[in-house]
Design a protein around this motif. Sequence first.
Motif, PDB file in Angstrom:
ATOM      1  N   GLN A   1       0.829  -1.203   0.000  1.00 23.17           N
ATOM      2  CA  GLN A   1       0.000   0.000   0.000  1.00 23.17           C
ATOM      3  C   GLN A   1       0.869   1.261   0.000  1.00 23.17           C
ATOM      4  O   GLN A   1       0.632   2.208  -0.766  1.00 23.17           O
ATOM      5  CB  GLN A   1      -0.936   0.002   1.214  1.00 23.17           C
ATOM      6  CG  GLN A   1      -2.021  -1.057   1.166  1.00 23.17           C
ATOM      7  CD  GLN A   1      -1.591  -2.376   1.798  1.00 23.17           C
ATOM      8  OE1 GLN A   1      -0.387  -2.620   1.997  1.00 23.17           O
ATOM      9  NE2 GLN A   1      -2.554  -3.221   2.136  1.00 23.17           N
TER      10      GLN A   1
ATOM     11  N   PHE B   1       2.578   1.597  -3.345  1.00 26.21           N
ATOM     12  CA  PHE B   1       1.651   2.045  -4.385  1.00 26.21           C
ATOM     13  C   PHE B   1       1.422   3.548  -4.307  1.00 26.21           C
ATOM     14  O   PHE B   1       1.453   4.250  -5.329  1.00 26.21           O
ATOM     15  CB  PHE B   1       0.314   1.316  -4.264  1.00 26.21           C
ATOM     16  CG  PHE B   1      -0.709   1.785  -5.262  1.00 26.21           C
ATOM     17  CD1 PHE B   1      -0.776   1.211  -6.526  1.00 26.21           C
ATOM     18  CD2 PHE B   1      -1.592   2.806  -4.948  1.00 26.21           C
ATOM     19  CE1 PHE B   1      -1.697   1.666  -7.459  1.00 26.21           C
ATOM     20  CE2 PHE B   1      -2.525   3.258  -5.871  1.00 26.21           C
ATOM     21  CZ  PHE B   1      -2.576   2.677  -7.132  1.00 26.21           C
TER      22      PHE B   1
ATOM     23  N   HIS C   1      -5.239   6.883 -12.094  1.00 26.47           N
ATOM     24  CA  HIS C   1      -6.083   6.067 -11.222  1.00 26.47           C
ATOM     25  C   HIS C   1      -6.896   5.023 -11.987  1.00 26.47           C
ATOM     26  O   HIS C   1      -7.689   4.299 -11.391  1.00 26.47           O
ATOM     27  CB  HIS C   1      -7.010   6.955 -10.398  1.00 26.47           C
ATOM     28  CG  HIS C   1      -7.920   7.849 -11.194  1.00 26.47           C
ATOM     29  ND1 HIS C   1      -7.710   8.160 -12.517  1.00 26.47           N
ATOM     30  CD2 HIS C   1      -9.065   8.491 -10.844  1.00 26.47           C
ATOM     31  CE1 HIS C   1      -8.670   8.958 -12.943  1.00 26.47           C
ATOM     32  NE2 HIS C   1      -9.501   9.173 -11.950  1.00 26.47           N
TER      33      HIS C   1
ATOM     34  N   LEU D   1      -9.852   3.637  -9.759  1.00 27.05           N
ATOM     35  CA  LEU D   1      -9.574   3.392  -8.348  1.00 27.05           C
ATOM     36  C   LEU D   1     -10.259   4.468  -7.517  1.00 27.05           C
ATOM     37  O   LEU D   1     -10.076   5.662  -7.763  1.00 27.05           O
ATOM     38  CB  LEU D   1      -8.063   3.411  -8.098  1.00 27.05           C
ATOM     39  CG  LEU D   1      -7.619   3.238  -6.645  1.00 27.05           C
ATOM     40  CD1 LEU D   1      -7.941   1.829  -6.149  1.00 27.05           C
ATOM     41  CD2 LEU D   1      -6.118   3.515  -6.508  1.00 27.05           C
TER      42      LEU D   1
ATOM     43  N   GLU E   1     -10.374   4.397  -3.851  1.00 23.85           N
ATOM     44  CA  GLU E   1      -9.742   4.608  -2.547  1.00 23.85           C
ATOM     45  C   GLU E   1      -8.758   3.473  -2.301  1.00 23.85           C
ATOM     46  O   GLU E   1      -8.809   2.429  -2.965  1.00 23.85           O
ATOM     47  CB  GLU E   1     -10.818   4.649  -1.452  1.00 23.85           C
ATOM     48  CG  GLU E   1     -10.338   4.825  -0.027  1.00 23.85           C
ATOM     49  CD  GLU E   1      -9.603   6.119   0.215  1.00 23.85           C
ATOM     50  OE1 GLU E   1      -8.411   6.181  -0.176  1.00 23.85           O
ATOM     51  OE2 GLU E   1     -10.189   7.051   0.802  1.00 23.85           O
ATOM     52  N   LEU E   2      -7.861   3.695  -1.364  1.00 29.25           N
ATOM     53  CA  LEU E   2      -6.943   2.654  -0.906  1.00 29.25           C
ATOM     54  C   LEU E   2      -6.799   2.796   0.599  1.00 29.25           C
ATOM     55  O   LEU E   2      -6.446   3.870   1.094  1.00 29.25           O
ATOM     56  CB  LEU E   2      -5.574   2.775  -1.592  1.00 29.25           C
ATOM     57  CG  LEU E   2      -4.465   1.872  -1.042  1.00 29.25           C
ATOM     58  CD1 LEU E   2      -4.838   0.406  -1.158  1.00 29.25           C
ATOM     59  CD2 LEU E   2      -3.140   2.148  -1.746  1.00 29.25           C
TER      60      LEU E   2
ATOM     61  N   TRP F   1      -7.741  -2.103  -2.294  1.00 33.75           N
ATOM     62  CA  TRP F   1      -7.967  -1.171  -3.390  1.00 33.75           C
ATOM     63  C   TRP F   1      -9.468  -1.155  -3.712  1.00 33.75           C
ATOM     64  O   TRP F   1     -10.057  -2.194  -3.993  1.00 33.75           O
ATOM     65  CB  TRP F   1      -7.162  -1.591  -4.613  1.00 33.75           C
ATOM     66  CG  TRP F   1      -5.708  -1.245  -4.568  1.00 33.75           C
ATOM     67  CD1 TRP F   1      -5.075  -0.255  -5.261  1.00 33.75           C
ATOM     68  CD2 TRP F   1      -4.661  -1.894  -3.803  1.00 33.75           C
ATOM     69  NE1 TRP F   1      -3.734  -0.222  -4.982  1.00 33.75           N
ATOM     70  CE2 TRP F   1      -3.441  -1.228  -4.092  1.00 33.75           C
ATOM     71  CE3 TRP F   1      -4.644  -2.971  -2.912  1.00 33.75           C
ATOM     72  CZ2 TRP F   1      -2.234  -1.604  -3.518  1.00 33.75           C
ATOM     73  CZ3 TRP F   1      -3.446  -3.339  -2.343  1.00 33.75           C
ATOM     74  CH2 TRP F   1      -2.252  -2.664  -2.634  1.00 33.75           C
ATOM     75  N   HIS F   2     -10.103   0.035  -3.708  1.00 31.42           N
ATOM     76  CA  HIS F   2     -11.545   0.133  -3.866  1.00 31.42           C
ATOM     77  C   HIS F   2     -11.951   0.400  -5.310  1.00 31.42           C
ATOM     78  O   HIS F   2     -11.287   1.159  -6.029  1.00 31.42           O
ATOM     79  CB  HIS F   2     -12.099   1.277  -3.017  1.00 31.42           C
ATOM     80  CG  HIS F   2     -11.908   1.109  -1.548  1.00 31.42           C
ATOM     81  ND1 HIS F   2     -12.651   1.795  -0.614  1.00 31.42           N
ATOM     82  CD2 HIS F   2     -11.055   0.325  -0.817  1.00 31.42           C
ATOM     83  CE1 HIS F   2     -12.273   1.464   0.609  1.00 31.42           C
ATOM     84  NE2 HIS F   2     -11.287   0.571   0.500  1.00 31.42           N
TER      85      HIS F   2
ATOM     86  N   ALA G   1     -13.635  -3.677  -2.046  1.00 32.60           N
ATOM     87  CA  ALA G   1     -12.220  -3.495  -1.731  1.00 32.60           C
ATOM     88  C   ALA G   1     -11.505  -4.798  -2.045  1.00 32.60           C
ATOM     89  O   ALA G   1     -11.922  -5.866  -1.589  1.00 32.60           O
ATOM     90  CB  ALA G   1     -12.014  -3.127  -0.265  1.00 32.60           C
TER      91      ALA G   1
END
Length: 224
Positions: free
Chosen positions: A35, A38, A54, A74, A76-77, A82-83, A186
Amino acid sequence: MATHIPPLRNKLRNIKVLRGPFPETNFDDFPDTPQQAFIGWLDEAIQAGVKEAHSMTLSTVDEHGWADARVLILKELDERGWHFAARGDSPKAFQIKQNAHVALTFYWPEVGRSIRIRGKANQLPDEESQEDFSERPLGSRMSAVASKQSQKLESRDVLLQRVADVEAQMAQGSCSLPKLDWRLYAVEPFVVEFWQGSHDRLHQRVRFLPGSGGDGWVKELLWP
């Protein structure tokens, strides 16, 4: 009736790839979690002017065992993964319900980098899904409500009329709008790989694997 397709070999071979210059990469100094790694690479991609950094490819498997892929954004993270978002009646939602093991792929050619994530797509609470939908631009919300995603479309005019109808109903505050099953997922990572391309093809790769007993992450270098 057979259609003649001219050979593309020479045209494809003449496309320039991995020309650089690319950022310096030292995996010995890489963060301890995928995370964190990334986020660092995403920041560098944005600073380098990568368009839509993204965007990512979500790969799933359908009921016949066939691979399926599409490009998403993407959202959110966090510690859950990863959402991404999807309609509940979409093919990807059906496929995830049958087999939650998925893959995400990011590719940023301007910096010669790619990130591959394999894991499990977990559906997040409804309130988070509704919050995500409410934060979408108005046009995106209207198109989501109007669309009969992936179903056969008779004509472009039918789509435009459908959007106009939904827009009018929204403007009137109509309660007759179809209920939209909007879902946020997620991807809980099992394996994450970072790839730094090089013009000499001596690419650099590092893979994150869960530590023994699920404690932290283990990094290992991979051959190009």
